[in-house]
Motif scaffolding. Sequence first.
Motif, PDB file in Angstrom:
ATOM      1  N   GLU A   1      51.104  18.264  55.398  1.00  0.00           N
ATOM      2  CA  GLU A   1      51.625  16.941  55.070  1.00  0.00           C
ATOM      3  C   GLU A   1      50.604  15.857  55.394  1.00  0.00           C
ATOM      4  O   GLU A   1      50.586  14.809  54.748  1.00  0.00           O
ATOM      5  N   ASP A   2      49.765  16.129  56.370  1.00  0.00           N
ATOM      6  CA  ASP A   2      48.742  15.168  56.788  1.00  0.00           C
ATOM      7  C   ASP A   2      47.476  15.934  57.141  1.00  0.00           C
ATOM      8  O   ASP A   2      47.450  16.654  58.149  1.00  0.00           O
ATOM      9  N   PRO A   3      46.407  15.828  56.326  1.00  0.00           N
ATOM     10  CA  PRO A   3      45.176  16.572  56.602  1.00  0.00           C
ATOM     11  C   PRO A   3      44.572  16.284  57.973  1.00  0.00           C
ATOM     12  O   PRO A   3      43.777  17.080  58.472  1.00  0.00           O
ATOM     13  N   LEU A   4      44.943  15.169  58.601  1.00  0.00           N
ATOM     14  CA  LEU A   4      44.406  14.814  59.915  1.00  0.00           C
ATOM     15  C   LEU A   4      45.280  15.300  61.060  1.00  0.00           C
ATOM     16  O   LEU A   4      44.929  15.113  62.225  1.00  0.00           O
ATOM     17  N   ASP A   5      46.407  15.943  60.740  1.00  0.00           N
ATOM     18  CA  ASP A   5      47.350  16.387  61.765  1.00  0.00           C
ATOM     19  C   ASP A   5      47.596  17.887  61.593  1.00  0.00           C
ATOM     20  O   ASP A   5      48.295  18.315  60.671  1.00  0.00           O
TER      21      ASP A   5
ATOM     22  N   ILE B   1      50.768  21.802  59.388  1.00  0.00           N
ATOM     23  CA  ILE B   1      50.382  22.941  58.548  1.00  0.00           C
ATOM     24  C   ILE B   1      51.616  23.734  58.153  1.00  0.00           C
ATOM     25  O   ILE B   1      52.476  24.041  58.981  1.00  0.00           O
ATOM     26  N   LYS B   2      51.697  24.093  56.865  1.00  0.00           N
ATOM     27  CA  LYS B   2      52.830  24.842  56.342  1.00  0.00           C
ATOM     28  C   LYS B   2      52.349  25.891  55.353  1.00  0.00           C
ATOM     29  O   LYS B   2      51.191  25.873  54.922  1.00  0.00           O
TER      30      LYS B   2
ATOM     31  N   ARG C   1      58.683  14.180  50.802  1.00  0.00           N
ATOM     32  CA  ARG C   1      57.561  14.162  51.734  1.00  0.00           C
ATOM     33  C   ARG C   1      56.275  14.537  51.005  1.00  0.00           C
ATOM     34  O   ARG C   1      56.295  15.293  50.031  1.00  0.00           O
ATOM     35  N   SER C   2      55.160  14.011  51.480  1.00  0.00           N
ATOM     36  CA  SER C   2      53.869  14.292  50.854  1.00  0.00           C
ATOM     37  C   SER C   2      53.408  15.703  51.201  1.00  0.00           C
ATOM     38  O   SER C   2      53.822  16.287  52.205  1.00  0.00           O
ATOM     39  N   LEU C   3      52.514  16.240  50.363  1.00  0.00           N
ATOM     40  CA  LEU C   3      52.034  17.610  50.559  1.00  0.00           C
ATOM     41  C   LEU C   3      50.649  17.744  49.923  1.00  0.00           C
ATOM     42  O   LEU C   3      50.411  17.227  48.825  1.00  0.00           O
TER      43      LEU C   3
END
Length: 305
Positions: A159-163, A167-168, A137-139
């Motif tokens: 994983e998605d700057p727009l979502d 956040i992790k 998965r992307s990060l």
Amino acid sequence: MQVLRVYQLYVENLRKEKPSLVEQGVPVVLLCVLGRMLLICGGFYDKRSTIVEPLVERCLMFDDCLHLRQEALARQLFALKQSLVTGKPIFRRPSVILSTQSYFSSRSSVDGDTANHRPAGVPRVYTTYTTEDNTERSLTLLRPLKRGNPQPLLFIATEDPLDSSTIKLVKLVVREYGVGVHRLLAERQFAPMLYGRKSLEGAPTSYIMEFLSPPTYTTCRWVTLFEFFKSKDLAARYSRAIRNALDRILTVMEEANMVHGDLRPNSVMLEVGSDKIPAVCSGEEQAVNLTVVDFDWAEARASRL
């Protein structure tokens, strides 16, 4: 990563005092000491980014029976001295060169370029991670966990700057990590969910986990017991409920023959409401909702014998 920030400040000062040196790239040798670990790095400025790269493999500065570490340390220090005396680079490059887009590199405010800006010291090599079911998965690492008092191995990521739901928390680990104990407590909801990891040659292993955000005026979130205990009245009022929750956590680990190794108020998170008051679970023994973090010293009890 702190050394990158130090180097950035050095470049900023030179822009005012010795601009001619800045034009030459400000080449320097940086000695990074973390406990007993030595890492010799080179720093330079390419008029766009301040960059710090390791020149050799990291060296552990303590004895071993075969004297291999002592010899490696002696070779590195001798090579460093010869390089400074002769002005010639004589280090052998490590197999993984960490450059502009990698571990110690960051766009700096020195060059005034704010595009894709990240705070100093945010690693760039951790672009993916592998989940528990071996899915890639992307990060994207965004910033250190704490802005005012940064902890160099903890980062907020997504994983998605727009979502915002992706956040992790990313924890970088340079030694063994108690994955088994973390998973055990996470299954019982006594630890953050562990989503996966990423191992890179020449860099710390990243562990990606659930982010326990601090409370706001409208949401229930998490604080450390250390912070909660600063209020003596609250600590006294909820001491029994906290003790009951801790007993449950210790029972789970004891039954699995595991130890945390560093269980203290800073490594236990308490869920509180927007009013900073914890919710007490009903039942025969009232308890609060606790979550254990920081599994750097956790392991199976038998492995300590």
